[in-house]
Design an enzyme around this catalytic site. Structure first.
Site, PDB file in Angstrom:
ATOM      1  N   LYS A  62       0.840  -1.212   0.000  1.00  0.00           N
ATOM      2  CA  LYS A  62       0.000   0.000   0.000  1.00  0.00           C
ATOM      3  C   LYS A  62       0.868   1.252   0.000  1.00  0.00           C
ATOM      4  O   LYS A  62       0.644   2.179  -0.766  1.00  0.00           O
ATOM      5  CB  LYS A  62      -0.895   0.009   1.248  1.00  0.00           C
ATOM      6  CG  LYS A  62      -1.590   1.339   1.479  1.00  0.00           C
ATOM      7  CD  LYS A  62      -2.477   1.323   2.693  1.00  0.00           C
ATOM      8  CE  LYS A  62      -1.819   1.771   3.967  1.00  0.00           C
ATOM      9  NZ  LYS A  62      -1.526   3.225   4.027  1.00  0.00           N
ATOM     10  N   ASN A  63       1.881   1.254   0.866  1.00  0.00           N
ATOM     11  CA  ASN A  63       2.664   2.481   1.047  1.00  0.00           C
ATOM     12  C   ASN A  63       3.576   2.784  -0.131  1.00  0.00           C
ATOM     13  O   ASN A  63       4.163   3.859  -0.184  1.00  0.00           O
ATOM     14  CB  ASN A  63       3.491   2.405   2.339  1.00  0.00           C
ATOM     15  CG  ASN A  63       2.599   2.508   3.562  1.00  0.00           C
ATOM     16  OD1 ASN A  63       1.459   2.932   3.458  1.00  0.00           O
ATOM     17  ND2 ASN A  63       3.119   2.113   4.712  1.00  0.00           N
ATOM     18  N   CYS A  69      -4.117  13.352  12.856  1.00  0.00           N
ATOM     19  CA  CYS A  69      -4.470  11.974  12.564  1.00  0.00           C
ATOM     20  C   CYS A  69      -4.927  11.385  13.876  1.00  0.00           C
ATOM     21  O   CYS A  69      -4.723  11.982  14.927  1.00  0.00           O
ATOM     22  CB  CYS A  69      -3.221  11.353  11.979  1.00  0.00           C
ATOM     23  SG  CYS A  69      -2.981   9.657  12.195  1.00  0.00           S
ATOM     24  N   ARG A  90       0.343  15.149  12.734  1.00  0.00           N
ATOM     25  CA  ARG A  90       1.251  14.658  11.685  1.00  0.00           C
ATOM     26  C   ARG A  90       1.580  15.855  10.794  1.00  0.00           C
ATOM     27  O   ARG A  90       0.880  16.138   9.829  1.00  0.00           O
ATOM     28  CB  ARG A  90       0.602  13.527  10.889  1.00  0.00           C
ATOM     29  CG  ARG A  90       0.528  12.237  11.686  1.00  0.00           C
ATOM     30  CD  ARG A  90      -0.145  11.141  10.910  1.00  0.00           C
ATOM     31  NE  ARG A  90       0.748  10.482   9.981  1.00  0.00           N
ATOM     32  CZ  ARG A  90       0.372   9.441   9.222  1.00  0.00           C
ATOM     33  NH1 ARG A  90      -0.845   8.978   9.298  1.00  0.00           N
ATOM     34  NH2 ARG A  90       1.220   8.876   8.398  1.00  0.00           N
ATOM     35  N   ASP A 127       4.871   1.092  11.851  1.00  0.00           N
ATOM     36  CA  ASP A 127       3.661   0.396  11.400  1.00  0.00           C
ATOM     37  C   ASP A 127       3.556  -1.041  11.908  1.00  0.00           C
ATOM     38  O   ASP A 127       2.570  -1.725  11.609  1.00  0.00           O
ATOM     39  CB  ASP A 127       3.616   0.367   9.867  1.00  0.00           C
ATOM     40  CG  ASP A 127       3.050   1.655   9.290  1.00  0.00           C
ATOM     41  OD1 ASP A 127       2.576   2.492  10.071  1.00  0.00           O
ATOM     42  OD2 ASP A 127       3.079   1.805   8.055  1.00  0.00           O
ATOM     43  N   ARG A 181      -8.669  -0.367   4.538  1.00  0.00           N
ATOM     44  CA  ARG A 181      -7.743   0.626   3.950  1.00  0.00           C
ATOM     45  C   ARG A 181      -6.414  -0.025   3.598  1.00  0.00           C
ATOM     46  O   ARG A 181      -5.732   0.422   2.688  1.00  0.00           O
ATOM     47  CB  ARG A 181      -7.446   1.734   4.974  1.00  0.00           C
ATOM     48  CG  ARG A 181      -8.484   2.792   5.107  1.00  0.00           C
ATOM     49  CD  ARG A 181      -7.924   3.948   5.915  1.00  0.00           C
ATOM     50  NE  ARG A 181      -6.588   4.257   5.445  1.00  0.00           N
ATOM     51  CZ  ARG A 181      -5.563   4.618   6.207  1.00  0.00           C
ATOM     52  NH1 ARG A 181      -5.715   4.748   7.494  1.00  0.00           N
ATOM     53  NH2 ARG A 181      -4.393   4.876   5.685  1.00  0.00           N
TER      54      ARG A 181
END
Ligand code: UD1
Length: 439
Positions: free
Chosen positions: A22-23, A118, A123, A312, A404
């Site tokens: 995803k990132n 966030c 952030r 993460d 997500r």
């Protein structure tokens, strides 16, 4: 709304395919704006963030098609007619802010909504803005929007040192720098694999970039970039998440094989800490095999930039510590407030506390199923992991956070023996469907 219902304590065995990152996919989608034609990106995960970013691209004028079964996305960016990213989309997904660099790089000007905080705290984006200014952009803030322009249509170039090193700012600055008139230099640049893979895509598109994966990245601007076909990286955070699942819930003596993986992308710190837990790990070129240890050792970790322990993966690590012998600490130096999951884990009988940027978790307190929810992606997946080892049923509410960033999480876990399914519920009338009693 959807929730996941997990019936815990079913040992896992078998094989799980790791999907595309995803990132990395989101910056690659932003990069497609720079190519005057149709870009094809393969190995794109079918995630809500990807469909949200597709909308962001469409607003700017791109034509986007996504084949979720083939995991292939095409972006026709021949006409980027509207260089704007509206609040309605940026507030849903912060990665939309990459449009700032991408639109400056393509059109020389951009109007992009400022993201807010966030769920786990502030952030900031000051480094993105100061870096663009250092490269020659003129920046104004107007009604919550960043309005940026390169005088004369292209940035002059310049040098910027970021402190701290930021993944997001490095990506945004690269997007803007590749079409500058002069050279751009980023010092203390992010070295995360997400940045390196994204930078390689830009190189394939014709960008002149040196120093990817090091602290200093230098860019020599070019007139234009060309659309290409590019294969997205494998998701290192999904890999780490399933490695932890295997260590805590794997059937004794039956290793779980994680395929389609890029193990080097996890970084040394995670791999070292993981081995120290006692889990048996075999690492191949494109797979990782993990066998659960008889007893998990408690290993304290501190998050840091790559190759440090990824922020993460710290929420998932806290679940591993609930299953370990003794006491372990998690310190998050990247996002110091990112501990929303700890309060939920305590509702499942975890023995844990948070002080400042550190959570302390003591093992030996068996987890018990409960209704839990969290307000962000990685915290939510940590609750699913907790559900796998908890006694009884765990209901993880607000699954849209998971959607997500994890494609078909329940399908992948079901395939290795977990008892997990998705249900719909109505939050407005209480989880059981009964109206709440008045106090
Ligand atoms: C971070 C993670 C990334 C992860 C993502 C989502 C790191 C280094 N980055 O990326 O791996 O996928 O969260 O969970 O672990 N900062 C500023 N000013 C800025 C930008 C950032 O002060 O303009 C600070 C942040 O507050 C943070 C640090 O820099 O302390 C790193 O931030 P950054 O890498 O930009 O965060 P993300 O891109 O969100």
């Amino acid at each position: 709304m959807d929730k996941l219902v997990i019936n815990g304590q079913h040992a896992l065995s078998g094989s799980i395919p790791i999907g595309g990152s995803k990132n990395t996919a989101l910056p690659l989608m932003a990069a497609s704006v720079l190519g005057d034609g149709t870009m094809t990106i393969k190995n794109v995960p079918n995630l809500r963030d990807v469909t949200t970013f597709a909308h962001v691209l469409r607003v700017a004028g791109a034509r986007v098609q996504f084949d979720p079964a083939a995991h292939t996305l095409t972006v026709d960016a021949a006409n980027i007619t509207y260089p704007e990213a509206p609040y309605e989309l940026v507030c849903k997904m912060r990665a939309s802010f990459y449009m700032l660099g991408a639109l400056i790089g393509r059109r020389g000007h951009a109007r992009v909504s400022l993201p807010g905080g966030c769920s786990w705290g502030p952030r900031p984006v000051d480094l993105h803005l100061r870096g663009l200014e250092a490269f020659g952009a003129e920046i104004d803030l107007e009604q919550g929007y960043v309005v940026a322009r390169a005088p004369g249509g292209r940035l002059d170039g310049g040098s910027f040192r970021m402190e701290p090193s930021s993944v997001g700012a490095t990506i945004n600055l690269l997007l803007a720098a590749v079409t500058a008139q002069g050279g751009c230099r980023i010092e203390n640049a992010a070295r995360e694999p997400d940045v390196v893979v994204f930078g390689k895509a830009l190189q394939k598109m014709g960008a002149k970039i040196e120093g990817l994966g090091t602290e200093t990245i230098e860019v020599e601007g070019t007139d234009r970039l060309y659309p290409v076909e590019f294969v997205n990286a494998s998701d290192r955070i999904e890999l780490g998440t399933f490695m932890i699942a295997a260590a805590i819930a794997g059937a004794p003596g039956e290793p779980i094989r994680l395929t389609g993986a890029e193990p080097d992308f996890l970084g040394e710190a995670f791999m070292n800490a993981f081995r120290r837990t006692g889990a048996h790990v075999e690492v191949g070129d494109s797979y990782v095999e993990v066998a659960a240890p008889e007893e998990i050792q408690s290993v304290s970790i501190t998050t840091d930039v790559y190759p440090g322990f990824p922020t993460d993966l710290q929420a998932q690590w806290s679940v591993l510590l609930t299953q370990a012998q003794g006491r372990g600490r998690i310190t998050d130096t990247v996002y110091t407030d990112r501990f929303k999951h700890i309060a939920e884990l305590k509702r499942m009988n975890a023995y844990a506390m948070v002080q400042g940027d550190t959570a302390t978790v003591r093992g030996g307190h068996p987890l018990k199923g409960a209704q839990v929810m969290s307000t962000d992606l990685r915290a939510s997946v940590s609750l699913v992991l907790a559900g796998l080892v908890a006694e009884g049923e765990t209901h993880v509410l607000r699954v849209y956070h998971l959607d997500r960033g994890y494609e078909d999480l329940e399908g992948k876990l079901t395939d290795v023996g977990a008892q997990i399914h998705r249900e719909t519920y109505d939050e407005s009338i209480g989880e059981t469907g009964e109206l709440p009693q008045e106090a």
